[in-house]
Write a protein that holds these residues in place. Structure first.
Motif, PDB file in Angstrom:
ATOM      1  N   UNK A 136      56.573  23.087  64.826  1.00 10.57           N
ATOM      2  CA  UNK A 136      56.194  21.697  64.618  1.00 10.57           C
ATOM      3  C   UNK A 136      55.306  21.541  63.384  1.00 10.57           C
ATOM      4  N   UNK A 137      54.516  22.543  63.105  1.00 17.27           N
ATOM      5  CA  UNK A 137      53.566  22.457  62.003  1.00 17.27           C
ATOM      6  C   UNK A 137      52.214  22.035  62.525  1.00 17.27           C
ATOM      7  N   UNK A 138      51.403  22.989  62.955  1.00 18.67           N
ATOM      8  CA  UNK A 138      50.110  22.670  63.558  1.00 18.67           C
ATOM      9  C   UNK A 138      48.992  22.855  62.537  1.00 18.67           C
ATOM     10  N   UNK A 139      47.929  22.090  62.721  1.00 17.43           N
ATOM     11  CA  UNK A 139      46.851  22.044  61.735  1.00 17.43           C
ATOM     12  C   UNK A 139      46.102  23.362  61.598  1.00 17.43           C
ATOM     13  N   UNK A 140      46.176  24.227  62.604  1.00 15.94           N
ATOM     14  CA  UNK A 140      45.427  25.477  62.559  1.00 15.94           C
ATOM     15  C   UNK A 140      45.779  26.306  61.332  1.00 15.94           C
ATOM     16  N   UNK A 141      47.067  26.302  60.964  1.00 16.05           N
ATOM     17  CA  UNK A 141      47.486  27.069  59.793  1.00 16.05           C
ATOM     18  C   UNK A 141      46.958  26.435  58.507  1.00 16.05           C
ATOM     19  N   UNK A 142      47.011  25.113  58.430  1.00 23.50           N
ATOM     20  CA  UNK A 142      46.474  24.421  57.256  1.00 23.50           C
ATOM     21  C   UNK A 142      44.985  24.720  57.090  1.00 23.50           C
ATOM     22  N   UNK A 143      44.248  24.654  58.196  1.00 23.80           N
ATOM     23  CA  UNK A 143      42.805  24.862  58.146  1.00 23.80           C
ATOM     24  C   UNK A 143      42.479  26.303  57.767  1.00 23.80           C
ATOM     25  N   UNK A 144      43.245  27.251  58.300  1.00 25.98           N
ATOM     26  CA  UNK A 144      42.994  28.653  57.981  1.00 25.98           C
ATOM     27  C   UNK A 144      43.243  28.936  56.501  1.00 25.98           C
ATOM     28  N   UNK A 145      44.361  28.427  55.963  1.00 33.12           N
ATOM     29  CA  UNK A 145      44.605  28.599  54.535  1.00 33.12           C
ATOM     30  C   UNK A 145      43.533  27.900  53.710  1.00 33.12           C
ATOM     31  N   UNK A 146      43.173  26.683  54.118  1.00 37.54           N
ATOM     32  CA  UNK A 146      42.149  25.940  53.379  1.00 37.54           C
ATOM     33  C   UNK A 146      40.818  26.677  53.391  1.00 37.54           C
ATOM     34  N   UNK A 147      40.475  27.279  54.519  1.00 36.92           N
ATOM     35  CA  UNK A 147      39.219  28.014  54.623  1.00 36.92           C
ATOM     36  C   UNK A 147      39.207  29.227  53.696  1.00 36.92           C
ATOM     37  N   UNK A 148      40.309  29.959  53.666  1.00 37.16           N
ATOM     38  CA  UNK A 148      40.418  31.113  52.761  1.00 37.16           C
ATOM     39  C   UNK A 148      40.350  30.656  51.298  1.00 37.16           C
TER      40      UNK A 148
END
Length: 314
Positions: A278-290
């Motif tokens: 589906x595309x969950x925000x956890x991946x976006x946030x993890x990449x953004x944090x890195x």
């Protein structure tokens, strides 16, 4: 604001992005995730708001991504992400999330392909040949350079030719074109659809061969598969439990449960499998944090993006 150009200047390796996706899938149970809020002012337009909080090496990180689709705009999909420190509430950065969205989506799809496709898959069919499809292909090409892949592309407004040009340097990829979705499906071990809007299912049940893995990135076009595919997987139960056919899935599990050995994955090469990432925000946030941790923007070299529209292409 951390712009698209700023992120490109970091020159982040594909393998790093894939690793960040893998770690978030592995650690999903430690995160806080709410269902995305989707608003549709009209049928072909949407605005999704996606919040979440993750545990990172730097403590709790929270984020809210907003992604919109307006087909008359270039690009049609656009997104921004607000990153904050969830330990103390400090807002850290507003980030362009187009590169993040494309790369995490490509990485998640590639992860599902490597996890759920039959063992010796070689034939890949792709529809909707925009930035997302390019990202999927990039991860497969970079992560599996030893495997010869036959890639069938659905013709659409010349996108197939640009797609081939983009991946011309990869010697393990062999491309050919198809005129109809049915031809893509019938001839594939793995079918990836990155079409953003489909009013109906893309083809009949009889088109899907035994052993196929279908990855409908934007979830549309494959509801008939819900009813007869052997297994359905998704990145989050809460984002798919409202699907009209959810109670009729033959088998369902989250991808993270398969990775953590709490649920079985593919058990033979005859199973037809559907992966709803589906595309969950956890991946976006993890990449953004890195990205935030490594973005010493003042020291980055300048680059020249000659055509503004091209900045959105992987």
């Amino acid at each position: 604001m951390i712009s698209y150009t700023d992120i490109i200047r970091l020159n982040i390796p594909v393998t790093d992005c894939y690793q960040w996706v893998e770690e978030m899938i592995q650690e999903k149970s430690s995160a806080l995730l709410q269902q995305k809020i989707s608003m549709k002012p009209r049928e072909d337009v949407f605005c999704n708001v996606m919040p979440g909080i993750i545990r990172s090496a730097d403590g709790l990180r929270g984020g809210v991504k907003v992604v919109t689709r307006y087909p008359s705009r270039a690009p049609g999909l656009d997104s921004k992400l607000l990153l904050f420190d969830a330990e103390n509430g400090e807002f850290l950065a507003l980030m362009d999330a187009n590169w993040i969205t494309a790369m995490r989506t490509g990485a998640v799809a590639a992860h599902s392909i490597r996890l759920f496709a039959k063992k010796d898959f070689r034939r890949i069919g792709m529809m909707g040949l925009g930035n997302t499809a390019r990202a999927v292909m990039l991860f497969l090409a970079e992560l599996m350079p030893e495997r010869e892949l036959e890639v069938s592309l659905l013709r659409y407004k010349g996108q197939e030719k640009l797609f081939v040009e983009r991946f011309a340097q990869y010697q393990n990829l062999r491309f050919h074109f198809a005129e109809k979705p049915e031809d893509i499906i019938r001839g594939s071990d793995v079918a990836v659809s990155a079409v953003t809007y489909l009013p109906d299912d893309i083809c009949s049940d009889a088109c899907f061969p035994e052993g196929i893995l279908v990855v409908p990135v934007h979830t549309r076009g494959f509801t008939n598969c819900d009813l007869f595919f052997d297994k359905v997987y998704a990145d989050d139960y809460g984002h798919v439990c409202h699907f009209k056919n959810f109670d009729r899935f033959r088998s369902f599990a989250e991808v993270s449960d398969v990775v953590n050995k709490r649920a079985p994955g593919r058990e033979n090469d005859r199973e037809r499998i559907l992966a709803y990432n589906i595309g969950i925000s956890l991946h976006d946030i993890n990449l953004a944090s890195h990205i935030y941790q490594s973005a010493d923007l003042e020291k980055l070299p300048d680059i020249d993006l000659q055509e503004p529209a091209e900045k959105f292409w992987i």
